[in-house]
Design a protein around this motif. Structure first.
Motif, PDB file in Angstrom:
ATOM      1  N   LEU A 227       0.826  -1.211   0.000  1.00  0.00           N
ATOM      2  CA  LEU A 227       0.000   0.000   0.000  1.00  0.00           C
ATOM      3  C   LEU A 227       0.858   1.257   0.000  1.00  0.00           C
ATOM      4  O   LEU A 227       0.493   2.283  -0.585  1.00  0.00           O
ATOM      5  CB  LEU A 227      -0.933  -0.001   1.207  1.00  0.00           C
ATOM      6  N   ASP A 228       2.010   1.177   0.645  1.00  0.00           N
ATOM      7  CA  ASP A 228       2.892   2.340   0.722  1.00  0.00           C
ATOM      8  C   ASP A 228       3.444   2.724  -0.652  1.00  0.00           C
ATOM      9  O   ASP A 228       3.547   3.901  -0.988  1.00  0.00           O
ATOM     10  CB  ASP A 228       4.046   2.035   1.686  1.00  0.00           C
ATOM     11  N   VAL A 229       3.807   1.722  -1.463  1.00  0.00           N
ATOM     12  CA  VAL A 229       4.406   2.025  -2.780  1.00  0.00           C
ATOM     13  C   VAL A 229       3.365   2.139  -3.886  1.00  0.00           C
ATOM     14  O   VAL A 229       3.691   2.539  -5.009  1.00  0.00           O
ATOM     15  CB  VAL A 229       5.460   0.954  -3.176  1.00  0.00           C
ATOM     16  N   LEU A 230       2.129   1.796  -3.594  1.00  0.00           N
ATOM     17  CA  LEU A 230       1.082   1.863  -4.613  1.00  0.00           C
ATOM     18  C   LEU A 230       0.872   3.305  -5.055  1.00  0.00           C
ATOM     19  O   LEU A 230       0.597   4.185  -4.247  1.00  0.00           O
ATOM     20  CB  LEU A 230      -0.231   1.299  -4.069  1.00  0.00           C
ATOM     21  N   GLU A 231       1.012   3.541  -6.346  1.00  0.00           N
ATOM     22  CA  GLU A 231       0.813   4.889  -6.879  1.00  0.00           C
ATOM     23  C   GLU A 231      -0.648   5.076  -7.261  1.00  0.00           C
ATOM     24  O   GLU A 231      -1.199   4.314  -8.059  1.00  0.00           O
ATOM     25  CB  GLU A 231       1.708   5.107  -8.103  1.00  0.00           C
ATOM     26  N   LEU A 232      -1.264   6.092  -6.707  1.00  0.00           N
ATOM     27  CA  LEU A 232      -2.655   6.376  -6.999  1.00  0.00           C
ATOM     28  C   LEU A 232      -2.752   7.247  -8.241  1.00  0.00           C
ATOM     29  O   LEU A 232      -1.981   8.209  -8.397  1.00  0.00           O
ATOM     30  CB  LEU A 232      -3.316   7.095  -5.817  1.00  0.00           C
ATOM     31  N   PRO A 233      -3.686   6.926  -9.139  1.00  0.00           N
ATOM     32  CA  PRO A 233      -3.862   7.775 -10.320  1.00  0.00           C
ATOM     33  C   PRO A 233      -4.292   9.178  -9.930  1.00  0.00           C
ATOM     34  O   PRO A 233      -4.964   9.371  -8.912  1.00  0.00           O
ATOM     35  CB  PRO A 233      -4.965   7.060 -11.116  1.00  0.00           C
ATOM     36  N   LYS A 234      -3.873  10.149 -10.729  1.00  0.00           N
ATOM     37  CA  LYS A 234      -4.207  11.542 -10.406  1.00  0.00           C
ATOM     38  C   LYS A 234      -5.705  11.783 -10.434  1.00  0.00           C
ATOM     39  O   LYS A 234      -6.250  12.515  -9.623  1.00  0.00           O
ATOM     40  CB  LYS A 234      -3.498  12.491 -11.383  1.00  0.00           C
ATOM     41  N   ASN A 235      -6.382  11.169 -11.397  1.00  0.00           N
ATOM     42  CA  ASN A 235      -7.836  11.326 -11.498  1.00  0.00           C
ATOM     43  C   ASN A 235      -8.504  10.010 -11.106  1.00  0.00           C
ATOM     44  O   ASN A 235      -8.743   9.146 -11.939  1.00  0.00           O
ATOM     45  CB  ASN A 235      -8.239  11.709 -12.926  1.00  0.00           C
ATOM     46  N   LEU A 236      -8.731   9.873  -9.816  1.00  0.00           N
ATOM     47  CA  LEU A 236      -9.345   8.646  -9.328  1.00  0.00           C
ATOM     48  C   LEU A 236     -10.771   8.517  -9.840  1.00  0.00           C
ATOM     49  O   LEU A 236     -11.550   9.469  -9.787  1.00  0.00           O
ATOM     50  CB  LEU A 236      -9.367   8.639  -7.799  1.00  0.00           C
TER      51      LEU A 236
END
Length: 322
Positions: free
Chosen positions: A192-201
């Motif tokens: 979860l720490d390294v998971l990159e979240l998309p800018k437009n969720l």
């Protein structure tokens, strides 16, 4: 061993408690659910959730600072996305929240749900993690801020890495249960720490209450009249819902397209009749679930159940096959 977690007091009953775990039961007129909870270390617990029911009412409220991670292994959960709109949590998904909006009516559209929950009580968990691994690089408070900015759950849909992390948690040898839980929790937090979240969720589609009610009424009509095959055009007209939204909504509520869902439902119903109604012929059972042709029924049954009707019946009534 006492667990300091608030429960749905009206329905959740403690069945048994040992050094290792506590087992709770939720029961209503639609079925029952069992929750088996293990305390991994102070402030951190893992619960296995097995529900065989259509719905439940949750009165859960907490004043504590929580960080909860839910994984769905099988089944589906319908939850309120906003007032009058619903979204769906399904097999392979991960749901992360603080249990702020965990009250109200919940539906299990497939009448079953199996998964697990990892709960972090932030007041204790951060210090516990440091004691377990001194230089562990992940901070729970940072993860909580990353995933729990809003009131509603953050849902990660069907990521392959999730399955790798969680699948092993459903078949842990009893001898190594707690040590293994610890390893998997640290692995999960690193992921979860390294998971990159998309800018437009983009949240999974949600559906308004009147749409969902029509879809549920549609499913009731079809499952109560198995001898009749309704066309999708008929259903669209009957329930006054355009064809494309109807298809989309049905798939989100029940997890598969209308025709696929009904084929599986018919074959599961036929399997029950083959097992319990030994006096009925296979031809009669085929007719009961909407098949005039025994050969087409046999082909469909084998595709869904994995055995022909005759082979399946033989398992339960070897001396009285018809």
């Amino acid at each position: 061993m006492k667990f300091q977690e608030e429960k749905e007091e009206e329905q959740m009953v403690l069945l048994t408690e040992t050094k290792e775990c506590s087992i709770f039961q939720m029961k209503n007129d639609t079925g029952e659910g069992i929750m088996t909870m293990y305390q991994v270390f102070p402030g951190v617990s893992i619960s296995y959730n097995d529900y065989h029911m259509e719905n439940c009412e949750s009165t859960y409220e907490t004043s504590r600072n929580l960080f909860c991670i839910d994984h769905c292994r099988e089944g589906r959960l319908e939850y309120a996305y906003t007032k009058g709109a619903f979204s769906y949590f399904e097999a392979g998904d991960l749901k992360i929240d603080r249990r702020i909006a965990h009250q109200g009516h919940f539906e299990f559209p497939l009448a079953h749900y199996h998964g697990l929950t990892v709960t972090f009580d932030m007041d204790q968990a951060e210090s516990s993690l440091k004691e377990e691994i001194k230089d562990f690089p992940v901070k729970l408070s940072v993860l909580q801020k990353k995933f729990c900015n809003g009131r509603h759950p953050f849902v990660i849909h069907n990521a392959p890495t999730i399955e790798h992390i969680f699948s092993e948690l459903y078949m842990v040898p009893k001898k190594i249960l707690i040590p293994y839980f610890k390893i998997k929790i640290f692995e999960m937090l690193l992921y979860l720490d390294v998971l990159e979240l998309p800018k437009n969720l983009q949240e999974k589609p949600y559906f308004y209450k009147n749409q969902v009610e029509k879809i549920k009424a549609m499913r009731k009509l079809m499952t109560e009249n198995l001898q009749r095959h309704y066309t999708q055009e008929e259903l669209s007209k009957c329930f006054a819902i355009p064809l494309t939204p109807m298809k989309n909504c049905f798939k989100n509520v029940y997890g598969s397209p209308i025709n696929t869902y009904m084929r599986v439902y018919r074959m599961n119903r036929a399997a029950v009749l083959l097992k319990n109604q030994s006096h009925m012929s296979i031809t009669d059972i085929a007719g009961k679930v909407g098949y005039d042709s025994p050969s087409k029924f046999s082909t469909a049954f084998k595709a869904v159940i994995g055995k022909s009707p005759l082979e399946y019946r033989k398992i339960f009534s070897p001396n009285g096959i018809k």
